[in-house]
Design a protein around this motif. Structure first.
Motif, PDB file in Angstrom:
ATOM      1  N   ALA A 475       0.817  -1.205   0.000  1.00 17.00           N
ATOM      2  CA  ALA A 475       0.000   0.000   0.000  1.00 17.00           C
ATOM      3  C   ALA A 475       0.856   1.262   0.000  1.00 17.00           C
ATOM      4  O   ALA A 475       0.394   2.346  -0.387  1.00 17.00           O
ATOM      5  CB  ALA A 475      -0.930   0.003   1.213  1.00 17.00           C
ATOM      6  N   ALA A 476       2.114   1.124   0.393  1.00 12.79           N
ATOM      7  CA  ALA A 476       3.014   2.287   0.429  1.00 12.79           C
ATOM      8  C   ALA A 476       3.655   2.564  -0.926  1.00 12.79           C
ATOM      9  O   ALA A 476       4.286   3.614  -1.103  1.00 12.79           O
ATOM     10  CB  ALA A 476       4.105   2.057   1.473  1.00 12.79           C
ATOM     11  N   VAL A 477       3.521   1.661  -1.894  1.00 11.42           N
ATOM     12  CA  VAL A 477       4.214   1.811  -3.178  1.00 11.42           C
ATOM     13  C   VAL A 477       3.812   3.085  -3.912  1.00 11.42           C
ATOM     14  O   VAL A 477       4.686   3.827  -4.397  1.00 11.42           O
ATOM     15  CB  VAL A 477       3.995   0.561  -4.060  1.00 11.42           C
ATOM     16  CG1 VAL A 477       4.530   0.792  -5.468  1.00 11.42           C
ATOM     17  CG2 VAL A 477       4.676  -0.649  -3.419  1.00 11.42           C
ATOM     18  N   PRO A 478       2.516   3.423  -4.047  1.00 10.37           N
ATOM     19  CA  PRO A 478       2.175   4.664  -4.767  1.00 10.37           C
ATOM     20  C   PRO A 478       2.834   5.906  -4.181  1.00 10.37           C
ATOM     21  O   PRO A 478       3.256   6.802  -4.921  1.00 10.37           O
ATOM     22  CB  PRO A 478       0.647   4.722  -4.649  1.00 10.37           C
ATOM     23  CG  PRO A 478       0.229   3.294  -4.499  1.00 10.37           C
ATOM     24  CD  PRO A 478       1.295   2.666  -3.676  1.00 10.37           C
ATOM     25  N   SER A 479       2.953   5.962  -2.855  1.00  9.34           N
ATOM     26  CA  SER A 479       3.573   7.128  -2.230  1.00  9.34           C
ATOM     27  C   SER A 479       5.087   7.152  -2.412  1.00  9.34           C
ATOM     28  O   SER A 479       5.717   8.200  -2.228  1.00  9.34           O
ATOM     29  CB  SER A 479       3.234   7.171  -0.732  1.00  9.34           C
ATOM     30  OG  SER A 479       3.791   6.055  -0.058  1.00  9.34           O
ATOM     31  N   LEU A 480       5.685   6.009  -2.767  1.00  2.00           N
ATOM     32  CA  LEU A 480       7.130   5.952  -2.961  1.00  2.00           C
ATOM     33  C   LEU A 480       7.554   6.338  -4.369  1.00  2.00           C
ATOM     34  O   LEU A 480       8.728   6.667  -4.594  1.00  2.00           O
ATOM     35  CB  LEU A 480       7.638   4.532  -2.653  1.00  2.00           C
ATOM     36  CG  LEU A 480       7.606   4.095  -1.185  1.00  2.00           C
ATOM     37  CD1 LEU A 480       7.956   2.620  -1.068  1.00  2.00           C
ATOM     38  CD2 LEU A 480       8.556   4.929  -0.347  1.00  2.00           C
ATOM     39  N   LEU A 481       6.648   6.289  -5.328  1.00  2.00           N
ATOM     40  CA  LEU A 481       6.997   6.626  -6.704  1.00  2.00           C
ATOM     41  C   LEU A 481       7.520   8.046  -6.802  1.00  2.00           C
ATOM     42  O   LEU A 481       6.911   8.999  -6.298  1.00  2.00           O
ATOM     43  CB  LEU A 481       5.769   6.459  -7.608  1.00  2.00           C
ATOM     44  CG  LEU A 481       5.365   5.009  -7.927  1.00  2.00           C
ATOM     45  CD1 LEU A 481       3.999   4.974  -8.611  1.00  2.00           C
ATOM     46  CD2 LEU A 481       6.422   4.343  -8.812  1.00  2.00           C
ATOM     47  N   GLY A 482       8.661   8.197  -7.428  1.00  2.00           N
ATOM     48  CA  GLY A 482       9.256   9.514  -7.599  1.00  2.00           C
ATOM     49  C   GLY A 482      10.048  10.013  -6.416  1.00  2.00           C
ATOM     50  O   GLY A 482      10.624  11.102  -6.470  1.00  2.00           O
ATOM     51  N   LYS A 483      10.095   9.222  -5.326  1.00  2.00           N
ATOM     52  CA  LYS A 483      10.838   9.642  -4.143  1.00  2.00           C
ATOM     53  C   LYS A 483      12.268   9.112  -4.199  1.00  2.00           C
ATOM     54  O   LYS A 483      12.540   8.062  -4.789  1.00  2.00           O
ATOM     55  CB  LYS A 483      10.153   9.118  -2.874  1.00  2.00           C
ATOM     56  CG  LYS A 483       8.736   9.626  -2.673  1.00  2.00           C
ATOM     57  CD  LYS A 483       8.707  11.115  -2.434  1.00  2.00           C
ATOM     58  CE  LYS A 483       7.358  11.591  -1.920  1.00  2.00           C
ATOM     59  NZ  LYS A 483       6.236  11.297  -2.826  1.00  2.00           N
ATOM     60  N   PRO A 484      13.213   9.832  -3.567  1.00  2.00           N
ATOM     61  CA  PRO A 484      14.599   9.335  -3.520  1.00  2.00           C
ATOM     62  C   PRO A 484      14.674   8.012  -2.765  1.00  2.00           C
ATOM     63  O   PRO A 484      13.990   7.823  -1.755  1.00  2.00           O
ATOM     64  CB  PRO A 484      15.343  10.453  -2.769  1.00  2.00           C
ATOM     65  CG  PRO A 484      14.466  11.658  -2.870  1.00  2.00           C
ATOM     66  CD  PRO A 484      13.062  11.154  -2.923  1.00  2.00           C
ATOM     67  N   ASP A 485      15.494   7.106  -3.268  1.00  2.00           N
ATOM     68  CA  ASP A 485      15.703   5.796  -2.630  1.00  2.00           C
ATOM     69  C   ASP A 485      14.381   5.057  -2.405  1.00  2.00           C
ATOM     70  O   ASP A 485      14.161   4.439  -1.367  1.00  2.00           O
ATOM     71  CB  ASP A 485      16.434   5.972  -1.298  1.00  2.00           C
ATOM     72  CG  ASP A 485      16.968   4.645  -0.759  1.00  2.00           C
ATOM     73  OD1 ASP A 485      17.220   3.727  -1.571  1.00  2.00           O
ATOM     74  OD2 ASP A 485      17.085   4.508   0.477  1.00  2.00           O
ATOM     75  N   SER A 486      13.512   5.106  -3.386  1.00  2.00           N
ATOM     76  CA  SER A 486      12.209   4.462  -3.238  1.00  2.00           C
ATOM     77  C   SER A 486      12.353   2.958  -3.031  1.00  2.00           C
ATOM     78  O   SER A 486      11.678   2.366  -2.174  1.00  2.00           O
ATOM     79  CB  SER A 486      11.354   4.736  -4.479  1.00  2.00           C
ATOM     80  OG  SER A 486      12.030   4.289  -5.659  1.00  2.00           O
ATOM     81  N   ALA A 487      13.238   2.317  -3.809  1.00  2.00           N
ATOM     82  CA  ALA A 487      13.437   0.878  -3.669  1.00  2.00           C
ATOM     83  C   ALA A 487      13.993   0.539  -2.286  1.00  2.00           C
ATOM     84  O   ALA A 487      13.603  -0.459  -1.670  1.00  2.00           O
ATOM     85  CB  ALA A 487      14.378   0.367  -4.754  1.00  2.00           C
ATOM     86  N   GLY A 488      14.898   1.365  -1.787  1.00  2.00           N
ATOM     87  CA  GLY A 488      15.456   1.128  -0.459  1.00  2.00           C
ATOM     88  C   GLY A 488      14.409   1.225   0.623  1.00  2.00           C
ATOM     89  O   GLY A 488      14.401   0.434   1.584  1.00  2.00           O
ATOM     90  N   TRP A 489      13.492   2.181   0.497  1.00  2.00           N
ATOM     91  CA  TRP A 489      12.426   2.314   1.478  1.00  2.00           C
ATOM     92  C   TRP A 489      11.527   1.079   1.494  1.00  2.00           C
ATOM     93  O   TRP A 489      11.169   0.569   2.560  1.00  2.00           O
ATOM     94  CB  TRP A 489      11.593   3.558   1.193  1.00  2.00           C
ATOM     95  CG  TRP A 489      12.153   4.812   1.786  1.00  2.00           C
ATOM     96  CD1 TRP A 489      12.747   5.848   1.139  1.00  2.00           C
ATOM     97  CD2 TRP A 489      12.167   5.148   3.184  1.00  2.00           C
ATOM     98  NE1 TRP A 489      13.143   6.814   2.034  1.00  2.00           N
ATOM     99  CE2 TRP A 489      12.796   6.417   3.299  1.00  2.00           C
ATOM    100  CE3 TRP A 489      11.737   4.524   4.343  1.00  2.00           C
ATOM    101  CZ2 TRP A 489      12.981   7.042   4.522  1.00  2.00           C
ATOM    102  CZ3 TRP A 489      11.920   5.136   5.566  1.00  2.00           C
ATOM    103  CH2 TRP A 489      12.538   6.385   5.639  1.00  2.00           C
ATOM    104  N   LEU A 490      11.155   0.590   0.319  1.00  2.00           N
ATOM    105  CA  LEU A 490      10.287  -0.589   0.280  1.00  2.00           C
ATOM    106  C   LEU A 490      11.014  -1.817   0.824  1.00  2.00           C
ATOM    107  O   LEU A 490      10.409  -2.654   1.514  1.00  2.00           O
ATOM    108  CB  LEU A 490       9.819  -0.845  -1.158  1.00  2.00           C
ATOM    109  CG  LEU A 490       8.728  -1.920  -1.296  1.00  2.00           C
ATOM    110  CD1 LEU A 490       7.483  -1.534  -0.517  1.00  2.00           C
ATOM    111  CD2 LEU A 490       8.387  -2.162  -2.755  1.00  2.00           C
ATOM    112  N   ARG A 491      12.298  -1.908   0.543  1.00  2.00           N
ATOM    113  CA  ARG A 491      13.085  -3.021   1.081  1.00  2.00           C
ATOM    114  C   ARG A 491      13.126  -2.964   2.602  1.00  2.00           C
ATOM    115  O   ARG A 491      13.014  -3.993   3.280  1.00  2.00           O
ATOM    116  CB  ARG A 491      14.487  -2.981   0.495  1.00  2.00           C
ATOM    117  CG  ARG A 491      15.357  -4.155   0.901  1.00  2.00           C
ATOM    118  CD  ARG A 491      16.597  -4.264   0.020  1.00  2.00           C
ATOM    119  NE  ARG A 491      17.339  -3.008  -0.053  1.00  2.00           N
ATOM    120  CZ  ARG A 491      17.406  -2.227  -1.126  1.00  2.00           C
ATOM    121  NH1 ARG A 491      16.760  -2.547  -2.239  1.00  2.00           N
ATOM    122  NH2 ARG A 491      18.120  -1.114  -1.109  1.00  2.00           N
TER     123      ARG A 491
END
Length: 519
Positions: A475-491
């Protein structure tokens, strides 16, 4: 039973204090037998020996500590010996599992000026390691490092594997390693006489003893290096036309680097359902590879397709009651267990399985239409759940229970028509759709979306908890798009979700993410 004449006692001036041995072993590892052998060897040598034991709390929340003290007789007087090991006052610590050696160090039983450590380097995972949703296995490396300076001398190798190769149990190998260490001033024949006097499994025990004796003279093992072996090559044919057709597709439609994982997925899904189901998997993978190539994934080693190859196969081979019943009634399972416990042909083995079905699982095995009808009747479901939702001890060695599970396993050809399958496919489609949309904007984040599937595992309550965490993380993926280190945050969110069963770490990580983006 072979009668053995006692050897000449060691002179009283040889030892001015008792020689102490602490043995840490779990149930089934023969700690009591090893203790009896040590006492018998000491008594055959004319020494006075005493043994005690303090049981652990449970199978893997604490090992039993067996303790032996021995001393040559002096002037006809019987010595007063201790009942338990004292920190800093133990000559030998024998650990039948490697983390028990680490616990002995923490307790102070192992000291560099006195203690010889004899430890098997294999692992029997603790309850705390098995209970974590993610990889909760503790690293053995700190124990290896600590043994270099914590013990006076360390004898460390995989004693369990050596015992299995010689058709015996680990206690026989540990006894051999103790004899080979030279700590006890008895000849090898004295130790072997103790084994013969036991009268049970003498020949296998002597073989394992000899293997342990010889291995003790070689250098101790060091921490194993990470396995960097290349995956085995994917065959081009297995001699079955239908399966060969899948292999032709793997070799013809996918890059070489992806083939080992795809082959593993095909094997899993063919075993789980059938060849057609594995073909559906390859169809999906072909489409995902095409997307990967459009997004320039070749430069990243097709990381998107590689992750999908692993986790899509796992998702499609979801655990349901049909799968559980199938695995528990397979002949190969009974053969494996017979081999592991060393069952002879003239012995019978009966296993008791603990099963706790819920009404949700029963509804999931119904045809989709019927299952949906039941779900619209919550009162009826609660009433039926009272009869279904309770623990059962299923004896698969009895005809009635075996046939019952076998009938459930026989539902496999109809699996695609059942409500549970429809729900799982909907969940998979939503997950892949999110990964696909994300890949068009953020390739690295899309790869992490695919890796999040590891949160969903098991069945019943375990599956429900994992799926809930999976949904919260994605559910957090849409808010991570375009953000710095998005992949790191999801990990990091995925790692937090795997940290504990209750989801407290995930809740904290989600709050941290929210505050970070607000700032």
């Amino acid at each position: 039973m072979n009668a053995v004449m006692p050897l000449t006692p060691v002179g009283p001036a040889t030892f001015d204090r008792p020689l102490s041995i602490a043995i840490l072993a779990m149930g089934g590892q023969g700690g009591g037998v090893l203790t009896d052998w040590i006492v018998a060897a000491a008594e055959h040598a004319g020494w006075i020996a005493q043994s005690t034991s303090v049981p652990g709390v449970a199978q893997r929340t604490g090992a039993t500590i067996y303790y032996v003290e021995m001393l040559p007789p002096r002037d006809g007087r019987h010595p007063v010996l201790s009942l338990m090991p004292t920190p800093g006052d133990v000559d030998v610590v024998a650990a039948a599992e490697f983390m028990e050696a680490g616990r002995a160090m923490l307790r102070g039983f192992i000291t560099p000026d006195r203690t010889t450590l004899i430890a098997s380097t294999h692992r029997s995972l603790a309850v705390s390691e098995k209970g974590k949703p993610g990889d909760g296995i503790a690293s053995s490396e700190p124990v290896f490092e600590a043994s270099d300076f914590a013990a006076r001398h360390a004898i460390q190798f995989d004693m369990q594997a050596l015992a299995e190769r010689n058709g015996s149990v680990i206690s026989a190998v540990m006894f051999g390693a103790l004899a080979g260490s030279g700590v006890l001033p008895f000849p090898r024949e004295t130790f072997e006489a103790a084994i013969r006097e036991g009268g049970k499994g003498v020949e296998p025990s002597l073989r394992a003893f000899g293997a342990g004796f010889e291995r003790a003279s070689r250098p101790a093992e060091t921490a194993p290096a990470p396995d960097a072996e290349a995956p085995p090559p994917v065959p081009t044919s297995v001699g079955v036309p239908q399966l060969d057709g899948l292999l032709v597709r793997i070799h013809g439609e996918f890059p070489e680097t992806l083939r080992p994982m795809l082959f593993a997925g095909v094997k899993r899904l063919t075993d789980y359902q059938d060849v057609a189901y594995a073909g559906e998997y390859l169809d999906r993978m072909r489409d995902l590879l095409a997307l990967d190539r459009r997004q320039g994934g070749e430069a990243a080693g097709h990381a998107f397709t590689d992750a999908a190859a692993k986790y899509l196969a796992v998702a499609m081979a979801y655990d349901d009651v049909i799968r559980v019943a199938d695995l528990k009634t397979r002949a190969s399972r009974f053969e494996r267990i017979d081999k592991e416990i060393g069952k002879r042909d003239d012995q019978l083995l009966y296993m008791t399985e603990f099963m706790h079905p819920r009404m949700e699982e029963v509804i999931g095995t119904m045809p989709k239409g019927l299952g949906l009808w039941f779900e619209r009747k919550p009162g009826l479901v609660r009433l039926l759940d009272r009869a279904v939702n309770r623990g059962r001890r299923v004896k698969t060695g009895h005809v009635g229970w075996f046939l019952s599970l076998n009938c459930v396993a026989a539902l496999r050809p109809a699996r695609r028509l059942l409500l549970r399958h429809a729900r799982e496919m909907q969940h998979i489609e939503a997950w892949l759709a999110l990964a696909t949309r994300t890949a068009e904007q953020d390739y690295a984040l899309a790869v992490e979306v695919l890796h999040c599937r590891r949160l969903v595992k098991g069945y019943s309550d375990t599956h429900a908890r994992g799926e809930a965490k999976f949904d919260h993380v994605l559910a957090a993926v849409p808010s991570l798009l375009g953000k710095p280190d998005s992949a790191g945050w999801l990990r990091r969110l995925r790692t937090a979700a795997l940290a504990d069963e209750a989801g407290e770490a995930l809740a904290g990580a989600l709050m941290t993410l929210e505050h970070a983006f607000e700032a």
